[in-house]
Design a protein around this motif. Structure first.
Motif, PDB file in Angstrom:
ATOM      1  N   TYR A  18      28.483  45.560  -2.650  1.00  0.00           N
ATOM      2  CA  TYR A  18      28.591  44.490  -1.648  1.00  0.00           C
ATOM      3  C   TYR A  18      29.652  43.471  -2.073  1.00  0.00           C
ATOM      4  O   TYR A  18      30.298  42.863  -1.231  1.00  0.00           O
ATOM      5  N   TRP A  21      33.242  43.545  -0.572  1.00  0.00           N
ATOM      6  CA  TRP A  21      33.455  43.406   0.864  1.00  0.00           C
ATOM      7  C   TRP A  21      33.011  42.033   1.333  1.00  0.00           C
ATOM      8  O   TRP A  21      32.273  41.357   0.640  1.00  0.00           O
ATOM      9  N   PRO A  23      30.499  39.974   3.770  1.00  0.00           N
ATOM     10  CA  PRO A  23      29.150  40.408   4.190  1.00  0.00           C
ATOM     11  C   PRO A  23      29.273  41.406   5.343  1.00  0.00           C
ATOM     12  O   PRO A  23      30.000  41.152   6.315  1.00  0.00           O
ATOM     13  N   PHE A  24      28.587  42.509   5.220  1.00  0.00           N
ATOM     14  CA  PHE A  24      28.808  43.605   6.180  1.00  0.00           C
ATOM     15  C   PHE A  24      28.490  43.206   7.618  1.00  0.00           C
ATOM     16  O   PHE A  24      29.035  43.761   8.557  1.00  0.00           O
ATOM     17  N   ALA A  25      27.610  42.222   7.766  1.00  0.00           N
ATOM     18  CA  ALA A  25      27.303  41.759   9.118  1.00  0.00           C
ATOM     19  C   ALA A  25      28.571  41.272   9.815  1.00  0.00           C
ATOM     20  O   ALA A  25      28.715  41.397  11.029  1.00  0.00           O
ATOM     21  N   HIS A  26      29.476  40.722   9.049  1.00  0.00           N
ATOM     22  CA  HIS A  26      30.640  40.066   9.637  1.00  0.00           C
ATOM     23  C   HIS A  26      31.864  40.968   9.753  1.00  0.00           C
ATOM     24  O   HIS A  26      32.925  40.502  10.171  1.00  0.00           O
ATOM     25  N   VAL A  27      31.740  42.204   9.379  1.00  0.00           N
ATOM     26  CA  VAL A  27      32.912  43.093   9.463  1.00  0.00           C
ATOM     27  C   VAL A  27      33.269  43.303  10.940  1.00  0.00           C
ATOM     28  O   VAL A  27      32.456  43.773  11.726  1.00  0.00           O
ATOM     29  N   VAL A  86      29.027  35.382  -2.651  1.00  0.00           N
ATOM     30  CA  VAL A  86      28.385  35.202  -1.347  1.00  0.00           C
ATOM     31  C   VAL A  86      27.842  36.531  -0.837  1.00  0.00           C
ATOM     32  O   VAL A  86      26.688  36.634  -0.400  1.00  0.00           O
ATOM     33  N   VAL A  90      23.776  37.880  -0.140  1.00  0.00           N
ATOM     34  CA  VAL A  90      23.212  38.182   1.180  1.00  0.00           C
ATOM     35  C   VAL A  90      21.872  38.900   0.988  1.00  0.00           C
ATOM     36  O   VAL A  90      20.949  38.734   1.768  1.00  0.00           O
ATOM     37  N   PHE A 353      33.005  33.545   3.814  1.00  0.00           N
ATOM     38  CA  PHE A 353      33.572  34.844   3.392  1.00  0.00           C
ATOM     39  C   PHE A 353      35.074  34.913   3.669  1.00  0.00           C
ATOM     40  O   PHE A 353      35.618  35.968   3.948  1.00  0.00           O
TER      41      PHE A 353
END
Lengths: 425, 510, 550
Positions: A18, A21, A23-27, A86, A90, A353
């Protein structure tokens, strides 16, 4: 705390990646999904936060040595920008990857394992109290002609700390000069330490020179106390981070610290700054790491980790989390939004991020190529918004963008928030 | 090996009455409706169970006798069941026609290779299930034959892969050993004292698995390879499948069929893409008027009348409701699909002229009545089929029409069938070229057209994923590495090349 | 043992000096993995497996091919990974080089009409999903989450996940593949190999995809898959998933007339199983998973409150557990799962909701009201749709494994195995987290349903040797219990960690009875004649006449 104190934490890293990258939510796209410039540029796992956690463990278990030839390169080729921290948090409530990486640096520096590029830099710092290879005597040149209180002899409520970059980077002098004008016009009782202003030490700390940092921090605190200041306002995000987080953390010296954008936000809200002109400009705002995710206030905590329900790890008492939630993101945006005509477009990676500018933690000084590549990535992201200008609130970011643009032969405009405020008045 | 020696040996394995060298029977297996060269087998043997198949293969392995597995009854059209090697024994699996298990709750059936759609569908219907089917297979078509040869099913929503609804299987490999796949692999191995033992009997295994709530739906493996993929479209060259489990559909409580006529295919393609995206369909395919006429007409005259009556293109759409609230399902689907059709500027119809929903119902859900629809028009039919993507259909149609015209074949006689598959990622395209087998000139024309068009279509991007007959040289010629890999795999699972030698790229014994 | 200089130089000439390293610190960073401590005979109980001799980061298929050919020439074993999470990503034994594919990271094509994308190994699911959504499409995300490689999940490991009910298992989603074989030859399968594009997985004739992966992929030990086409499905939502909320409690607000997160819950395991059959038969659901019970049926409600609230922390757990409303919620959620209904149109969602109501009516179930709270609805939609919080698996203690797994028909839920798993975990409570039933898993492992199951999570502390030992003991005891019932072993993760990191000879003996693995041995002999693939390709030794392995 020393590196040893993080052993348990390192054992609990799941190496999930993680930290590489946002946060994967924000990709939102393929292009701007990455969060860690270090591994993006250097490719090997060791150049990521989790990689450096593994290295810390290898070091603690004496599988490798501080004196291994390639180790400093791996440890120091990183801006400590904290996007990894950050993204990690998460999901994780018990890991502090940024702390581990900082302590890994301290370990190396304490063992004399520093990059050779540091030698002139540190030499000059010791002689001239600045990180800019400049003369202490020239520190206040930017303020020539301004009617400002000299806080080495006078007292004021507010001390304006402009920092090394703005003191010595002539092209950027307009920024502190604008700050002074705005503060004075708003009737703020403000002064500067002039040529006696010291480096904040924040960058030194991130570079691994904790001892040097402490020296500067103590000097600054003494100077502010002597000046009777109740508030420190700074135009530099690096300095802001040092004052807001590191000084209370390392020296237990709480101060009322404000970034200039926070101060301006208050002045605008109170009607003490009004805009007369419209600036028809499409801009995007770059969150400086040290103002954003790393600019969270320091909240003291003393306690312990304990286990409940058998093995579940919790802190007693509740430990403040630094996961980027409380950084300074809205103040600069609110200032910008209050300027007539400005259209603000967000980059995909923003706020907690945001992608780093590439200047932090000594990378600009030690590894300029990597530093400019990182800036170039951000410039591409700024272009992708359709903005005409890249605006920030940190002279280090702005200088790095300007130099990277120059190297690329690009013409994207770079402004500080203060530039636009000045233009619109 | 002499015929008598062979017959004698076979009779040791299978009851004598099921070993046959009668010239008429031999002749029936020596050729089919394709242009592949005929070749007489030595004998025909009809095993009745898996152990007999295993014994047959073991014997063939020992004696290096070619075996040609045949699961469907005649008429055959693809040349895959005509021996390519001398001295072959036909292994006719039609007696292995047991429906071994139907599990309604888990929607799965286990069948042997001799089971036809006409056998299995009524049995499944009694349990509230059915199998996804290809479009109007012949009455004698083996279900496993169809599935193993990756024939497309009419409902692309259930084509989770090109091998659907195939799940677990047992195959007898070329050395006479058996292999079970998917979740039936490791689970059914019986071992003791460090010795590798043979598989336990299927019924025993199933019973044991039922008790631990396990079924026969997980198709992957064994281990890190998928044998079921290697035996697919293999024309019997990679193993003889003795049973397989197939995933069933729930039998819809409500099912409606719509016809969407169009003078040009483009709007139908657009409509099909939209439905595929949303999975709002059951059966979904496009046919031209000729193909629909071939399937609907009971005789030449009827076919001609239909050909005159039907529009150039028809999209056939099934809409079904299953499980709880099936009517609500169909009701909302109808509304949404009508909206989509309107957007595409086309009309959903429940009948076109004299063709109405009931006709389509039979056409999509049942095997062809006899005589097989392909033979009704002119008595013979040569197909060209391949895979591509739906957006390219028009290009291939143009090429086929040009080729037909160039060869003096009436283009309007060509049946055309476009079947989206694998959830819409690809489509099966099929051209049917009816001809009178007795008319020598016509036969020659179709033969030349078939060859010429196959090359032209291949050059244009047609993927002959199931390369029968002459297509094998086209298809394998385009991918030498795949060919090389397949030959190595073949040599592993069939070291003496006894399983249908000469087919696909397996001409030369290693 | 370091590489011979000649070999190193040749490898360096392939990738360039900046993309090869023997730097010890870097090598250790590739040896560190989750679960290493559970395989003490290899790791000594620490966090490091064997380190590679060198790491290479190739930039494309040509470089991969050249490296593999050099490995063949010099008899050098190689191991390969993409995103590299898990014990199987570390080299299985010493003396190997490791290929890190992170530079091969492009999305080469998204065919919107035919619904597939072509990707390289280091494209992660979040990236492809974001790009697909812009085109109204979506991609299967493995249970390992948004940060893992789309290609590796599909071709090289296991790859199942919560969305299989609608998306299907990844094996079936693979179209054409480009594979650098262990010999260094390049096989392009399906339509790609004929130069006709990526749309078709199989053929001509038998599908050579069959030797690339089976139930499990080659796990880095069987050549290098360098590109694949992967099937996509429709996404009826906005082109960019709108994210709200404060870190870490991000949420997404999707159109309420097409998206609905639900928590169907049941009074008994039998009704739970019956509901699954109804869901299969009625064909509803976009994602269906028993997700949050990974924290334990006794803790899931409290944990969910914590992770969905930016102001909460793990130290709030005890307080929450004492709150009457949480206790009530805990009971309500005990036998529940997460079902995400997505309507391709508003009518579709309306229908699906109606079916769900009918299912609940017939089974005596209920939809846990918590999920209807707007913030929770948005949190759950984001969680399940993107699987962006998957590292929450490690939140409780920093370590987890599965122990008493089941994969079977839906009736398995009513078989008593859930209670048996719970009992097993309780026995060790204290040394491992005391959380209750932790049976987390897919309601359907296949498109349209059919196979379901769970992983019985176990939380242990990797820093605590006794907790580590307990995890091993539970896993082993679970396997023994399963064996007594004639069921397959339950501890998948530890089983894989052990198998992939055991000496080849030992591994070969272990697998001697699995006849299928002997076919794998033969495939290995054919396609990896020099034995340069790492030991993650599992094969069995040939049995000798006395039954001993050779």
């Amino acid at each position: 705390m020393g590196l040893e104190d993080f052993k348990a934490m390192v054992h609990r890293c799941s190496r999930c990646s993680y930290c590489k990258w946002i946060p994967f939510a924000h990709v939102k796209s393929w292009r701007f999904a990455k969060g860690c410039p270090s591994i993006e540029y250097h490719s090997f796992q060791s150049y990521s936060a989790s990689g450096r956690l593994c290295i810390s463990l290898a070091l603690l278990e004496e599988r490798i040595s501080c004196f291994d030839e390639g180790l400093p390169d791996i440890v120091f080729k990183c801006m400590l920008d904290g996007c990894c921290d950050v993204a990690c948090k998460v999901c994780r409530y018990d890991l502090e990857p940024l702390e581990v990486m900082r302590n890994l640096r301290f370990r190396l520096i304490d063992n004399g394992c520093f990059p050779i590029q540091d030698i002139p830099l540190i030499d000059n710092l010791r002689k001239e109290d600045n990180m800019m290879m400049a003369r202490k005597a020239d520190r206040a040149n930017w303020a020539a002609g301004l009617s400002l209180k000299d806080l080495t002899t006078e007292k004021a409520d507010v001390v304006l700390h402009v920092g090394c970059r703005l003191s010595f980077d002539e092209e950027l002098w307009r920024i502190p000069q604008t700050a002074v004008t705005l503060l004075l016009d708003a009737g703020v009782d403000v002064g500067i330490l002039g040529r006696d202003e010291n480096c904040c030490g924040g960058r030194l700390y991130d570079m691994g020179y904790r001892g040097e940092f402490l020296k500067y921090a103590e000097n600054n605190i003494d100077a502010w106390r002597n000046a009777g200041a109740t508030t420190v306002v700074t135009t530099c995000s690096d300095c802001y981070h040092a004052f807001k987080r590191l000084y209370p953390e390392e020296l237990h010296a709480p101060m009322n610290v404000l970034h200039i954008t926070e101060f301006l936000e208050q002045l605008i809200a109170k009607g003490k700054i009004a805009f007369k002109k419209s600036l028809p400009l499409k801009i995007t705002y770059h969150d400086p790491c040290h103002l954003g995710r790393r600019g969270e206030p320091y909240i003291p905590w003393e306690g312990r980790q304990k286990k409940i329900r058998g093995q579940i790890l919790v802190y007693e008492p509740r430990k403040p989390r630094n996961n980027g939630a409380c950084g300074v993101y809205d103040a600069p945006r609110n200032v910008l939004r209050s300027i007539p005509g400005i259209q603000l477009f967000e980059m995909e990676r923003n706020r907690e991020f945001a992608w780093c500018c590439g200047a932090g933690a000594g990378v600009r000084e030690r590894y300029p190529e990597f530093s400019f590549w990182t800036a170039g990535e951000r410039i591409e992201e700024a272009y992708a918004t359709g903005a005409e200008a890249l605006v920030s609130a940190c002279p280090h970011c702005e200088r790095n963008f300007l130099d990277a643009l120059d190297q690329r032969g690009d013409s994207l405009k770079v402004f500080d928030v203060l530039d636009l405020v000045r233009e619109a008045r | 090996m002499s015929t008598s020696n062979c017959k004698e040996a076979l009779a040791q394995i299978v009851d004598g009455e099921h070993v046959c060298d009668n010239p008429e029977v031999i002749a029936a297996y020596a050729s089919d409706n394709s242009f592949d060269p005929p070749k007489k087998p030595l004998a025909v043997v009809r095993p009745t169970d898996s152990s007999q198949v295993q014994a047959l293969v073991a014997w063939a392995y020992k004696t290096k006798t070619p075996l040609v597995p045949v699961s469907s009854g005649p008429p055959h059209f693809l040349g895959d069941t005509v021996p390519a090697a001398e001295g072959a024994v036909i292994v006719d699996l039609s007696r292995m026609n047991k429906i071994i298990m139907i599990d309604r709750r888990n929607r799965v059936v286990i069948i042997e290779p001799g089971v036809t759609y006409n056998m299995v569908q009524p049995a499944l219907a009694r349990e509230g299930l059915r199998l996804s089917m290809p479009l109007m297979p012949r009455a004698t078509k083996s279900v496993l034959g169809s599935v193993l040869e990756r024939e497309p099913i009419t409902n692309p929503r259930y084509a989770w892969s090109l091998t659907e609804p195939l799940r677990c299987l047992e195959a007898v490999l070329g050395d006479g050993s058996r292999l079970r796949t998917g979740e039936m692999a490791g689970a059914s191995i019986s071992t003791s004292a460090g010795q590798v033992m043979d598989y336990a009997p299927l019924e025993e295994v199933l019973e044991k698995r039922r008790k631990i709530q396990e079924t026969v739906l997980y198709q992957y493996g064994p281990g890190q390879f998928n044998y079921y993929k290697l035996v697919s479209a293999a024309q019997g060259t990679m193993g003889i499948v003795t049973w397989a489990s197939l995933r069933c559909e729930v039998l819809p409580e409500v099912e409606k069929f719509f016809l969407v006529p169009a003078p040009k295919i483009a709007p139908l393609i657009d409509f099909a893409y939209r439905l595929l995206r949303l999975r709002f369909h059951d059966a979904l395919f496009i046919v031209n008027g000729a193909r629909l006429a071939f399937m609907l007409g009971e005789n030449r005259d009827q076919i001609t009348r239909y050909q005159q009556e039907l529009p150039p293109w028809v999209l056939i759409l099934g809409v079904a409701g299953r499980g709880l609230l099936p009517r609500d399902k169909v009701s909302f689907l109808e509304k949404d699909i009508k909206d989509i059709a309107q957007h595409c500027g086309i009309d959903l119809k429940s009948n076109i002229g004299s063709v109405h929903g009931d006709h389509i119902n039979d056409l999509v859900l049942k095997p062809s009545p006899d005589p097989y629809w392909k033979l009704r028009s002119k008595g013979g039919c040569q197909d060209i089929f391949f895979l591509s993507t739906l957006n390219r259909a028009s290009e291939f149609i143009s090429t086929m029409v040009s080729e037909a015209t160039a060869h003096g074949y009436t283009a309007s006689d060509i049946g055309m069938y476009i079947q989206p598959t694998h959830l819409g990622t690809s489509c099966h395209m099929e051209f049917n070229l009816p001809f009178h087998p007795a008319a020598e000139h016509e036969v020659q024309t179709v033969k030349e057209l078939y060859q010429s068009a196959s090359y032209a279509l291949s050059g244009q991007g047609a993927f002959f994923s199931r390369p029968y007959g002459m297509w094998s040289s086209i298809a394998f010629g385009r991918n030498p590495m795949h060919t090389d890999v397949l030959r190595k795999i073949k040599a592993l699972f069939d070291p003496h090349y006894i399983l249908n030698p000469g087919k696909l790229c397996f001409q030369d014994t290693p | 043992m370091p590489l011979e200089r000649e070999v190193y130089k040749e490898l360096e000439s392939v990738v360039g000096p900046e993309h090869i390293t023997e730097e010890p610190a870097t090598l250790f960073s590739y040896a560190y993995q989750w679960m290493a401590e559970l395989v003490p005979d290899v790791s000594g109980g620490g966090k490091f497996f064997d380190r590679p001799e060198a790491v290479l980061v190739p930039g494309g298929v040509e470089e991969v091919q050249a490296i593999v050919r050099l490995c063949n020439r010099y008899g050098l074993k190689f191991h390969v990974y993409s995103t590299g999470w898990g014990p199987w990503a570390a080299p299985p034994s010493g003396g190997q080089i490791l290929l890190d594919l992170r530079r091969m990271n492009r999305i080469l094509e998204i065919d919107e009409q035919n619904m597939f994308a072509v990707v390289e190994p280091y494209v992660v699911a979040a990236q492809l999903q974001a790009e697909a959504m812009k085109r109204g499409l979506n991609v299967h995300i493995s249970g390992a989450g948004a940060g893992t490689s789309v290609l590796a999940n599909a071709c090289c490991f296991q790859g199942g996940g919560p969305d299989c009910i609608y998306f299907d298992s990844p094996q079936n989603s693979i179209l054409s593949i480009e594979w650098v074989m262990p010999t260094g030859d390049i096989l392009r399968t399906g339509s790609l190999g004929s130069g006709l594009g990526w749309f078709c997985a199989e053929g001509p004739g038998p599908s050579t995809q069959g030797i690339i992966r089976g139930a499990l992929g080659g796990s880095g030990g069987w050549g290098v898959v360098t590109k694949i086409a992967i099937r996509l499905v429709h996404w009826p939502g906005p082109p960019v998933m709108p994210i709200e909320g404060t870190v870490p409690a991000y949420r997404t607000k999707l159109p309420a007339d097409q998206f609905r997160a639900t928590f169907p819950a049941f009074p008994s395991w039998q009704s739970f199983a019956d509901a699954i059959y109804h869901i299969y038969d009625s064909e509803i659901g976009y994602i269906a998973h028993r997700q949050y019970v990974m924290w334990g049926d006794e803790l899931q409600a409290a944990f969910l409150k914590i992770v969905s609230d930016p102001d909460r922390q793990l130290c709030d757990l005890e307080e929450l557990l004492h709150m009457p409303e949480i206790q009530k919620l805990t009971d309500e959620m005990r036998r529940c799962f997460q079902l995400i209904l997505v309507g391709m149109t508003p009518r579709d969602l309306e229908y699906q909701l109606k079916v769900l109501d009918r299912i609940l009516e017939q089974t005596g179930g209920w939809n846990v009201a918590l999920v209807n709270e707007p913030a929770m609805q948005q949190y759950v939609l984001l969680y399940m749709m993107r699987l962006c919080f998957k590292n929450l698996n490690f939140t409780a203690t920093g370590g987890f494994i599965d122990t008493y797994n089941s994969v079977a028909s839906p009736d398995i839920w009513a078989s008593g195995e859930i209670e048996a798993g719970k009992k097993l975990l309780k026995k060790y409570a204290g040394r491992i987290a005391d959380a209750g039933d932790q049976a987390m898993g897919p309601i359907a492992g296949q498109g349209g349903g059919g196979v379901t199951g769970w992983e019985d999570f176990l939380f242990y502390d990797p820093h605590d040797p006794d907790s580590v030992q307990a995890a091993i003991e539970v896993s082993d005891e679970g396997d023994r219990l399963k064996a007594q019932q004639g069921r397959p072993p339950g501890g998948m993760l530890l089983g894989l960690a052990r198998t992939t990191h055991t000496e080849e000879k030992v591994r070969a003996q272990k697998l001697v009875h699995a006849r299928e693995y002997q076919w794998q041995r033969k495939l290995k002999q054919i396609f990896d004649p020099n034995g340069i693939g790492s030991g993650n390709y599992l094969w069995a030794a040939e049995p000798s006449t006395n039954g001993e392995s050779t």
